[in-house]
Every structure is written in C-alpha cells, then in structure tokens.
Design an enzyme around this catalytic site. Structure first.
Site, mmCIF file in Angstrom:
data_model
loop_
_atom_site.group_PDB
_atom_site.id
_atom_site.type_symbol
_atom_site.label_atom_id
_atom_site.label_comp_id
_atom_site.label_asym_id
_atom_site.label_seq_id
_atom_site.Cartn_x
_atom_site.Cartn_y
_atom_site.Cartn_z
ATOM 1 N N PHE A 10 -56.791 35.359 -19.304
ATOM 2 C CA PHE A 10 -55.940 35.122 -18.608
ATOM 3 C C PHE A 10 -54.452 35.229 -19.216
ATOM 4 C CE2 PHE A 10 -52.971 31.360 -17.424
ATOM 5 C CZ PHE A 10 -52.353 31.884 -16.317
ATOM 6 N N ILE A 11 -54.247 34.578 -20.071
ATOM 7 C CA ILE A 11 -52.907 34.626 -20.855
ATOM 8 C C ILE A 11 -52.949 35.862 -21.710
ATOM 9 C CG2 ILE A 11 -51.272 33.631 -22.540
ATOM 10 C CD1 ILE A 11 -52.580 30.974 -21.545
ATOM 11 N N LEU A 33 -65.516 39.528 -23.983
ATOM 12 C CA LEU A 33 -65.833 39.499 -22.592
ATOM 13 C C LEU A 33 -66.758 38.525 -22.195
ATOM 14 C CD1 LEU A 33 -65.610 43.521 -21.675
ATOM 15 C CD2 LEU A 33 -63.757 41.792 -21.516
ATOM 16 N N ILE A 58 -64.740 37.574 -32.242
ATOM 17 C CA ILE A 58 -63.707 36.906 -33.500
ATOM 18 C C ILE A 58 -64.564 36.439 -34.571
ATOM 19 C CG2 ILE A 58 -61.631 36.754 -32.177
ATOM 20 C CD1 ILE A 58 -62.051 33.783 -32.414
ATOM 21 N N ALA A 80 -57.771 34.402 -28.484
ATOM 22 C CA ALA A 80 -59.224 34.228 -27.986
ATOM 23 C C ALA A 80 -59.895 32.872 -28.158
ATOM 24 C CB ALA A 80 -60.338 35.196 -28.874
ATOM 25 N N THR A 132 -52.423 24.793 -27.992
ATOM 26 C CA THR A 132 -52.115 24.224 -26.747
ATOM 27 C C THR A 132 -51.393 22.636 -27.041
ATOM 28 O OG1 THR A 132 -53.523 22.736 -25.107
ATOM 29 C CG2 THR A 132 -54.465 23.257 -26.889
ATOM 30 N N ASP A 133 -50.922 22.109 -26.065
ATOM 31 C CA ASP A 133 -50.333 20.774 -26.268
ATOM 32 C C ASP A 133 -51.292 19.832 -25.915
ATOM 33 O OD1 ASP A 133 -51.036 20.941 -23.471
ATOM 34 O OD2 ASP A 133 -48.889 20.182 -22.628
ATOM 35 N N GLU A 134 -52.461 20.057 -25.729
ATOM 36 C CA GLU A 134 -53.654 19.226 -25.397
ATOM 37 C C GLU A 134 -53.948 18.411 -27.064
ATOM 38 O OE1 GLU A 134 -56.600 19.861 -22.656
ATOM 39 O OE2 GLU A 134 -55.282 21.345 -21.596
ATOM 40 N N TYR A 158 -62.496 20.313 -26.302
ATOM 41 C CA TYR A 158 -61.547 21.535 -26.374
ATOM 42 C C TYR A 158 -60.489 21.251 -26.993
ATOM 43 C CZ TYR A 158 -57.630 24.553 -24.691
ATOM 44 O OH TYR A 158 -56.657 25.292 -24.709
ATOM 45 N N LYS A 162 -59.413 23.050 -30.803
ATOM 46 C CA LYS A 162 -58.116 23.771 -30.966
ATOM 47 C C LYS A 162 -57.431 23.002 -32.158
ATOM 48 C CE LYS A 162 -56.348 26.707 -28.860
ATOM 49 N NZ LYS A 162 -56.569 28.209 -29.026
ATOM 50 N N ASN A 188 -50.541 26.724 -18.279
ATOM 51 C CA ASN A 188 -49.909 27.909 -17.582
ATOM 52 C C ASN A 188 -50.690 28.122 -16.476
ATOM 53 O OD1 ASN A 188 -49.378 30.372 -20.351
ATOM 54 N ND2 ASN A 188 -49.260 28.117 -20.478
ATOM 55 N N HIS A 291 -60.273 11.686 -19.288
ATOM 56 C CA HIS A 291 -59.228 12.357 -18.537
ATOM 57 C C HIS A 291 -57.814 12.184 -19.147
ATOM 58 C CE1 HIS A 291 -57.714 14.257 -14.378
ATOM 59 N NE2 HIS A 291 -57.370 14.739 -15.476
#
Ligand code: NAD
Ligand code: TYD
Length: 354
Positions: A10-11, A33, A58, A80, A132-134, A158, A162, A188, A291
């Site tokens: 996406f990004i 892919l 990668i 990636a 990411t901000d996460e 996730y 990161k 995003n 969450h």
C-alpha cells in the site's frame, strides 16, 4: 538510484509512484509479493525503465547483497513488513521473521555495502526505516500525543516486531555510524490499501451490502493521515533529515472508529446511494485482544526542523479515497479472491460477524 523494499504494498507503491512523478532518479523495488503486495498497483509504470522490480525477500542475505552490488543505491528505504495487527494476533511468527529478522538482514547487508563506499558516496548514503506510531503503545484520553522521545511500549506482536527493528536501526547508527533515519507514522489511508484495514474494509463491505464490523465500543482513536502526505514526509526526511534522527509523521487528525465509519457511510450515501443508508450496516463485534485505545502523533519536530506538514484534510482525503475505490472495482475484485475470503472468515467468524 534508490532501493525501496515493500514497494508493491500500500504505502510502498504510493511512494514509488510519487517518487517517479517527482524525480528522474530510478527506483529498484524489492518485494516478496505476499498477499499484501500487488504489481497492479504499479501498472502505470509499465515500460518505465526507471522502475526495476525484483521479486524477493528482505530476509535473503545473498539476494540483498547482490542487489546492492549491482545497483549501488545512494539510499535504502525499508517499507517491507507484515503490517496488520489482527494477523499478528492470529499468527505472529511471520512478523518476527520479516519485521525483525528481515530488517536485521537488510541492515547487515547495507552495513557491508556502505562500509565499502568512500567520500561523498559514504557520507551521503542513507538507510530509512519506515515505522509506526504503534511502537509507543496506547494513550488515554487527554494524554499528550506521542513525541520522538516517548518511551517505546508496544502492545501487539506487530508493534513489538516494528519496535525491535527500530531498536536495531538505532543501534546500527550508534555502533557502526550507519547514517540511518527512522520515521514513525500514524494510520494511513488512501488508494491501493488492502481491504483488511478499517477504511477499505468498510467501503467494500458497505458496497457489497455486508455488515460493517466495529470492534468493541467503536471509540478507539487513531490519528489518520492521507498516504500521499506520508510519502511526501518520507521524501522530506530522506532529503533533509539528520542521520540518526527519528521523525514522527502525522496528520493532526484524531478520530474514533465510529466517526470514521460514519463519515465513510455518509460519503457513500452521497456518491453511491443505496435503498437504505449504509450506516444501517454497522455491527458491533467482539473486540480485538489488547486493543490499543488511542494513538496520536505530535508532528511538531518534522514541521519545525524540516518544514513538512500534511496537506490533505481528513474530509478531503476520505472523499478522494472513496472515489478511488468506486472507480477501481476491477482492482478490488482482483484482491478479494479466495485467500482474502479465507482471512475474512478467520478474523470475523469468531467475532460473530462473518
Ligand atoms: P502492506 O502490508 O500493504 O505492504 C507490505 C509490503 O511488503 C507488501 O508489498 C509485501 O509483499 C512486502 N513484503 C512483506 N514481507 C516481505 C519480505 N519479507 N520481503 C520483501 N517484501 C515483503 O503494508 P503498508 O501498509 O504499505 O506498510 C508499509 C510500511 O509502513 C510497513 O513497514 C508498516 O509497518 C509501515 N506503516 C504502515 C502504516 C499504515 O497505516 N498502513 C502506518 C505507519 C507505518
Ligand atoms: P486497522 O485498520 O487494522 O489499523 P490499526 O489496528 O493498525 O490501527 O484498525 C484501525 C482501527 O479500526 C482499530 O482501532 C481497529 C478497528 N477496526 C474495526 O473496528 N473493525 C475492523 O474490521 C477492523 C479491521 C479494524
């Protein structure tokens, strides 16, 4: 030239398209892919010799070293990743492999390549980690937004994967002097987003007359940024960021999930009216475990130091995004095949909403 990883996602694909529209400089695009990568996103670059696509991982040391030797990029940008929190809950192993080990492998290959450079090529080289901000964890209502100095407190597999990669990037700057840059961006949305994420999922479910699943009470807050703005922020950081520095990127656009869903439904009511209002499809389902309640970015540093700020408003970006999905039904059909249906059953059946 520059080497981009994950440039069929996406990004990454939005970035490659924006880059080649703005610069003459070629892009080597390394992408495995996975289910999330899609060469159709790059259809408009067919025949453009400035885009060199390589299918690969990668985490493949030999391949990455060979690409660096062959193309001698002046920068490597790592997009990636496995990127979906719900998938990381159901299957974290691939997140550890790609997001942590893959990033480490890339850093090692880049360190070896960069060590062999000299003079201006060595000084000017950059490794840019898209994060990411996460990684900063969850805010309570009223807490100050995340700054670059906010302590890491990742809550999902996730976010933890990161965060681990970000720490390695930091260590490669401090230990080896590799000229790294890290960007931590908020949620995003925009063209080419895979419809497992909230905004495209809502658009496609609504158009199909299916239930719109809202997790928990629908009051979790995210800070939404139109993808073109994220890409322009990354370009700015690559061009002018200080080696070793971290930049938060955000759109100053906090919304709770219910507001996002209701806005999407209202735009759809206007652009593609149906017999009943789309909001009648909203259905509250079982919450995501762990969450995070709220994310919010303080984008003051990138604005003050590099003069970047988001150009698109939430209302404008949402309208453009809905318009894009309405105009690209064929793209949507191509990504919602068998494998996608399996994911929908795996994630939503157990929530009482498939
Ligand atoms: P995406 O899931 O849409 O795309 C990921 C891309 O990476 C795909 O093309 C996939 O094929 C490729 N890929 C996955 N594993 C690979 C591997 N081992 N080797 C090579 N390629 C591989 O993700 P996205 O939403 O475009 O996110 C891109 C980056 O931006 C990620 O690093 C993500 O953590 C970060 N980010 C995303 C958001 C967001 O809201 N989507 C926000 C902030 C940061
Ligand atoms: P998502 O797009 O998965 O991004 P992230 O979890 O990385 O922020 O989810 C955005 C918000 O929307 C998050 O609070 C979870 C919620 N959500 C739903 O309510 N329903 C859904 O079907 C999905 C996919 C997400």
């Amino acid at each position: 030239m520059i080497l981009v990883t994950g440039g069929a996602g996406f990004i990454g694909s939005n970035f490659v398209l924006q880059w080649l529209a703005a610069h003459a400089e070629p892009v080597v695009n390394l992408d495995k892919l996975t289910y999330a990568g899609n060469l159709r996103n790059l259809d408009s670059l067919r025949g453009d010799a400035r885009h060199v696509f390589v299918r690969g991982d990668i985490d493949d040391a030999e391949l990455v070293a060979q690409l660096l030797r062959a193309h001698r990029p002046r920068a490597v940008l790592n997009f990636a990743a496995e990127s979906h929190v719900d998938r990381s809950i159901l299957g974290p192993a691939e997140f550890v492999r790609t997001n942590i080990h893959g990033a480490f492998n890339l850093l090692e290959a880049v360190r070896a390549y960069w060590s062999g450079l000299a003079g201006e090529a060595k000084r000017g080289f950059r490794f840019l980690q898209i994060s990411t901000d996460e990684v900063y964890g969850s805010l309570a209502a009223g807490d100050a937004p995340f700054r670059e100095t906010t302590a890491y407190a990742p809550n999902s597999p996730y976010a933890a994967s990161k965060a681990a990669a970000d720490h390695m990037v930091r260590a490669y700057y401090h230990t080896y002097g590799l000229p790294t840059l890290t960007t931590n961006c908020s949620n995003n949305y925009g063209p080419f987003q895979f419809p497992e994420k909230l905004i495209p999922l809502v658009i496609l479910n609504a158009l199909a007359g299916k239930a719109i699943p809202v997790y928990g009470d629908g009051l979790n807050v995210r800070d939404w940024l139109y993808v073109d703005d994220h890409c322009s922020g990354i370009r700015k950081v690559l061009e002018a960021g200080q080696p070793g520095a971290v930049y938060n990127i955000g759109g100053n656009s906090e919304k709770n999930n219910l507001e996002v869903v209701q806005t999407l439904c209202a735009v759809l009511d206007e652009l593609r009216p149906a017999a009943t209002r789309y909001a009648s499809l909203i259905s509250y389902v079982k919450d995501r475990p762990g969450h995070d309640r709220r994310y919010a970015i303080d984008a003051g540093k990138i604005r003050r130091e590099l003069g970047w700020q988001a150009a698109e408003s939430f209302a404008g970006g949402i309208r453009r995004t809905v318009g894009w999905y309405l105009a690209h039904a064929e793209w949507t059909r191509s990504v919602t095949s068998g494998a996608y249906q399996k994911w929908v059953s795996a994630n939503y059946q157990e929530r009482g909403a498939a």
